[in-house]
Write a protein that holds these residues in place. Sequence first.
Motif, PDB file in Angstrom:
ATOM      1  N   LYS A   1      -9.639  -3.345 -13.447  1.00 43.62           N
ATOM      2  CA  LYS A   1      -9.222  -1.977 -13.738  1.00 43.62           C
ATOM      3  C   LYS A   1     -10.191  -1.373 -14.762  1.00 43.62           C
ATOM      4  O   LYS A   1     -10.184  -1.766 -15.930  1.00 43.62           O
ATOM      5  CB  LYS A   1      -7.797  -1.963 -14.285  1.00 43.62           C
ATOM      6  CG  LYS A   1      -6.739  -2.446 -13.305  1.00 43.62           C
ATOM      7  CD  LYS A   1      -5.354  -2.382 -13.957  1.00 43.62           C
ATOM      8  CE  LYS A   1      -4.268  -2.819 -13.009  1.00 43.62           C
ATOM      9  NZ  LYS A   1      -2.920  -2.717 -13.645  1.00 43.62           N
TER      10      LYS A   1
ATOM     11  N   ARG B 213     -10.130   0.957  -9.674  1.00 41.69           N
ATOM     12  CA  ARG B 213     -10.263  -0.459  -9.344  1.00 41.69           C
ATOM     13  C   ARG B 213     -11.609  -0.725  -8.661  1.00 41.69           C
ATOM     14  O   ARG B 213     -12.000  -0.005  -7.753  1.00 41.69           O
ATOM     15  CB  ARG B 213      -9.117  -0.905  -8.442  1.00 41.69           C
ATOM     16  CG  ARG B 213      -7.752  -0.880  -9.124  1.00 41.69           C
ATOM     17  CD  ARG B 213      -6.603  -1.057  -8.158  1.00 41.69           C
ATOM     18  NE  ARG B 213      -6.547   0.045  -7.208  1.00 41.69           N
ATOM     19  CZ  ARG B 213      -6.562  -0.112  -5.893  1.00 41.69           C
ATOM     20  NH1 ARG B 213      -6.649  -1.322  -5.364  1.00 41.69           N
ATOM     21  NH2 ARG B 213      -6.498   0.933  -5.081  1.00 41.69           N
TER      22      ARG B 213
ATOM     23  N   PRO C 170      -5.355   5.380  -5.501  1.00 44.71           N
ATOM     24  CA  PRO C 170      -4.248   4.442  -5.290  1.00 44.71           C
ATOM     25  C   PRO C 170      -4.442   3.512  -4.105  1.00 44.71           C
ATOM     26  O   PRO C 170      -3.959   2.381  -4.113  1.00 44.71           O
ATOM     27  CB  PRO C 170      -3.046   5.365  -5.073  1.00 44.71           C
ATOM     28  CG  PRO C 170      -3.434   6.664  -5.693  1.00 44.71           C
ATOM     29  CD  PRO C 170      -4.910   6.779  -5.489  1.00 44.71           C
ATOM     30  N   SER C 171      -5.138   3.981  -3.071  1.00 44.23           N
ATOM     31  CA  SER C 171      -5.329   3.156  -1.872  1.00 44.23           C
ATOM     32  C   SER C 171      -6.757   3.292  -1.360  1.00 44.23           C
ATOM     33  O   SER C 171      -7.290   4.404  -1.272  1.00 44.23           O
ATOM     34  CB  SER C 171      -4.354   3.580  -0.763  1.00 44.23           C
ATOM     35  OG  SER C 171      -4.654   2.912   0.446  1.00 44.23           O
TER      36      SER C 171
ATOM     37  N   ASP D  41       0.836  -1.194   0.000  1.00 34.56           N
ATOM     38  CA  ASP D  41       0.000   0.000   0.000  1.00 34.56           C
ATOM     39  C   ASP D  41       0.880   1.256   0.000  1.00 34.56           C
ATOM     40  O   ASP D  41       1.929   1.291   0.670  1.00 34.56           O
ATOM     41  CB  ASP D  41      -0.900   0.007   1.238  1.00 34.56           C
ATOM     42  CG  ASP D  41      -1.934   1.108   1.183  1.00 34.56           C
ATOM     43  OD1 ASP D  41      -2.982   0.894   0.556  1.00 34.56           O
ATOM     44  OD2 ASP D  41      -1.680   2.192   1.759  1.00 34.56           O
ATOM     45  N   PRO D  42       0.486   2.291  -0.757  1.00 38.71           N
ATOM     46  CA  PRO D  42       1.317   3.508  -0.844  1.00 38.71           C
ATOM     47  C   PRO D  42       1.654   4.124   0.509  1.00 38.71           C
ATOM     48  O   PRO D  42       2.739   4.693   0.674  1.00 38.71           O
ATOM     49  CB  PRO D  42       0.457   4.452  -1.691  1.00 38.71           C
ATOM     50  CG  PRO D  42      -0.379   3.551  -2.534  1.00 38.71           C
ATOM     51  CD  PRO D  42      -0.670   2.357  -1.671  1.00 38.71           C
TER      52      PRO D  42
ATOM     53  N   ASP E 255      -6.135  -6.757 -11.346  1.00 35.03           N
ATOM     54  CA  ASP E 255      -4.866  -6.492 -10.671  1.00 35.03           C
ATOM     55  C   ASP E 255      -4.583  -7.648  -9.707  1.00 35.03           C
ATOM     56  O   ASP E 255      -5.415  -8.550  -9.543  1.00 35.03           O
ATOM     57  CB  ASP E 255      -4.899  -5.131  -9.966  1.00 35.03           C
ATOM     58  CG  ASP E 255      -5.681  -5.118  -8.661  1.00 35.03           C
ATOM     59  OD1 ASP E 255      -6.310  -6.138  -8.302  1.00 35.03           O
ATOM     60  OD2 ASP E 255      -5.666  -4.080  -7.976  1.00 35.03           O
TER      61      ASP E 255
ATOM     62  N   GLN F  33      -2.360   5.587 -14.606  1.00 37.58           N
ATOM     63  CA  GLN F  33      -2.474   6.256 -13.318  1.00 37.58           C
ATOM     64  C   GLN F  33      -3.733   5.771 -12.603  1.00 37.58           C
ATOM     65  O   GLN F  33      -4.801   5.670 -13.217  1.00 37.58           O
ATOM     66  CB  GLN F  33      -2.538   7.776 -13.498  1.00 37.58           C
ATOM     67  CG  GLN F  33      -1.305   8.369 -14.146  1.00 37.58           C
ATOM     68  CD  GLN F  33      -1.407   9.881 -14.281  1.00 37.58           C
ATOM     69  OE1 GLN F  33      -1.155  10.635 -13.330  1.00 37.58           O
ATOM     70  NE2 GLN F  33      -1.789  10.341 -15.457  1.00 37.58           N
ATOM     71  N   ASP F  34      -3.597   5.469 -11.324  1.00 37.17           N
ATOM     72  CA  ASP F  34      -4.710   4.970 -10.516  1.00 37.17           C
ATOM     73  C   ASP F  34      -5.430   6.159  -9.882  1.00 37.17           C
ATOM     74  O   ASP F  34      -4.818   6.923  -9.123  1.00 37.17           O
ATOM     75  CB  ASP F  34      -4.187   4.019  -9.439  1.00 37.17           C
ATOM     76  CG  ASP F  34      -5.286   3.179  -8.804  1.00 37.17           C
ATOM     77  OD1 ASP F  34      -6.447   3.612  -8.830  1.00 37.17           O
ATOM     78  OD2 ASP F  34      -4.976   2.093  -8.287  1.00 37.17           O
TER      79      ASP F  34
ATOM     80  N   GLY G 180      -5.653  10.081  -6.119  1.00 40.23           N
ATOM     81  CA  GLY G 180      -4.276  10.324  -6.484  1.00 40.23           C
ATOM     82  C   GLY G 180      -4.173  11.585  -7.324  1.00 40.23           C
ATOM     83  O   GLY G 180      -5.160  12.058  -7.897  1.00 40.23           O
TER      84      GLY G 180
END
Length: 700
Positions: A693, A663, A545-546, A314-315, A687, A541-542, A531
């Motif tokens: 995605k 996602r 992201p989390s 995780d970021p 993923d 690019q997500d 993000g």
Amino acid sequence: MIKNIGRPALAAMAAISVAACGGSSSPLTTPAAQQTPEGSVLKMAILETTDIHSNVLGYNYYALTPDATLGLDRTSTLIQGARAENPNNVLFDDGDVIQGTLLGDYQAQATPVGCSGTLAVHKAMNALKYDGGGIGNHEFNYGLGFLSQITNADFGVTGVAKPAGTCGAPAFPLVLSNVNSVASQKPIFNPYAVIPKQFAATTPDGKSIQVPLKVGILGFVPPQIMDWDQKNLAGKVYVNGVQESANQYVPQLRSAGADVVVALSHGGLDASPYSPKMENGSLYLSTTGIDALLVGHSHLIFPAPKEAKAPALDPSLAALPANIVDSKNGFVNNVPTVMAQSWGRRLGIIQLTLKYSGGKWVIQKPLTTVEARGFKYTDGVTSVAADPAIAALVDSEHKATIAYAQQPLGTTTDFEMSSYFSLAGDVGAIQIVNQAQIDYVKNFIANSTDATLSSYKNIPVISCSAPFKAGRNGPSDFTDVAPNASKASPFSLQVRNPGDLYLYSNNNLQAVKIKGSDLKNWLETSASQFGKIDPNATAEQDLVPSYSTIYNYDVFYAEGNAMQYQIDVTQPVGSRIVNLTYQGKPVAASDDFIVATNDYRAGGGGNFPGIDGSKTIIKSPDASQAVVSSYLQKLGKVTQANNGSGQSWSFVKVATKGPVILRSTPGKLAVAQALGLNRVTTEGALDPSGFSKYAIDLSK
């Protein structure tokens, strides 16, 4: 297969825990320990579960369907495998055990288990022969009286009395080192325990011998429980900082003979400067003399998973300073550290090698390994099977919960209320919650005899709610109420559905009075879930992201969809909210608003600027989930036109050179299309976590 544990084991384990807290003043020097040859080697495994949240079985009680991606029944198979690999093992849990599913709510609220009974999740844990457990913040959700009963513990808290006799409880010691009773000034649980084990060791000449080893455990919970469960805890208990508490009790554990000291910390990893009030202070326990650190609360995987096709770290964890946190191998300040995600989806495994030297066991750090093992750990594809003994053990509770879940609510809906695309603009599962909260607060003010509240009658009441189930715990963790509902074929809602719309049964509705400037800051913090999108980037690019803090993505709504705002995801955090209007006019910094929300947010949960409890004007006695349920029943009929189409926010349109993805659960493109979300264009590959995605066109 597993076997259940009876009352004698419970009594024995309780005796171990109580005896440990006395704390002798001299080191352990047993005859057996003195006879252990110098240079003998012992290999042991410390096993961890965390944030089980009453997911005893791989089953979704909100959807009434099996779910093979979670459940303690599959964790049982991981546990048995790890024990076969290393018979020298201890199994600990890191808290947040009793709350989180309809099964937990059923046994705590709908039909509370009595003293003579044992919670289903504790039955399973007893059968799995846990060696010890910690306490999480959600253990306090049902009140101290219930917690006292189901753990068979006398807290020494005024007004809280455990039923007479021995109540059904975990058959292993529970520890909590940083929560004390106001009345007694003593810990409400034993602050630590020493667990004696007999393990096999190998002497320098290759012989196998049995040696005693004492494993000490401490437990920690976030100080924010005093805010999150204020109604249950205020004036009854207080919380100390995790580092201060560890510094107090680790030396006592060593004096009590602990050869290995393990911290069970229900908090994540945060490298911000230490504060006794920090929510995720686990990192700072690594400097207190412990030998192993088991962490939870964040529902994340640490260290980076090792199986094939594993999800990325995780970021929030990847951003931790590398000189302190080794996220590949699982060390924090050189202390082995593991977090086994949540809902039974992983098993934390710390493998220690100890060498007997100078009359004591010394951990060989270079030989230590750490793993957060998932269901597909063998090849990244094949999932372990569920242990059928767990299902047999809780069969009656499981069936009773399903029957409870299916009780009619007396309301219909003509549309599917889902959160699959909440982060792309769909409000189908959020608007009805906001409408219920606005209705409640407006009626509360209108009927109040309090002069101050009455003076607020002309201030606009708006509401915010987050998509609580929107991917935090994997691709099956999304709200989906009435998936086949239509105008031609409305769906009759059931008792289970309000919990799908509003997950946290412990939250109570509250209201805060804020300024337009507060509203802008609130929205900016909420928008930090996205993000930062670079329009010129050609790489994928997500958009989100989390999902680890998705419960902080507050979506605001006003009656008649009178409030509108846009989010510019090309801008940095703090500068994303534009075109914020109310009734068509720009919101001024000095404008007044009353916001219907929950006690978690109103009291400071999520660290939203200026929202810290000081602006609260209404503290409702009613649970937010119950408010939603009552509103649904009051409406009698829920329609998409009136209750699911009021999108209050949108993205600032921007064309990107490369793909932007969101996602979500696989196979849901048709849901987005039915909603008219034309910015969701196609569904792509899976993923490593099993999310699809979905391509997002931010120019639409």
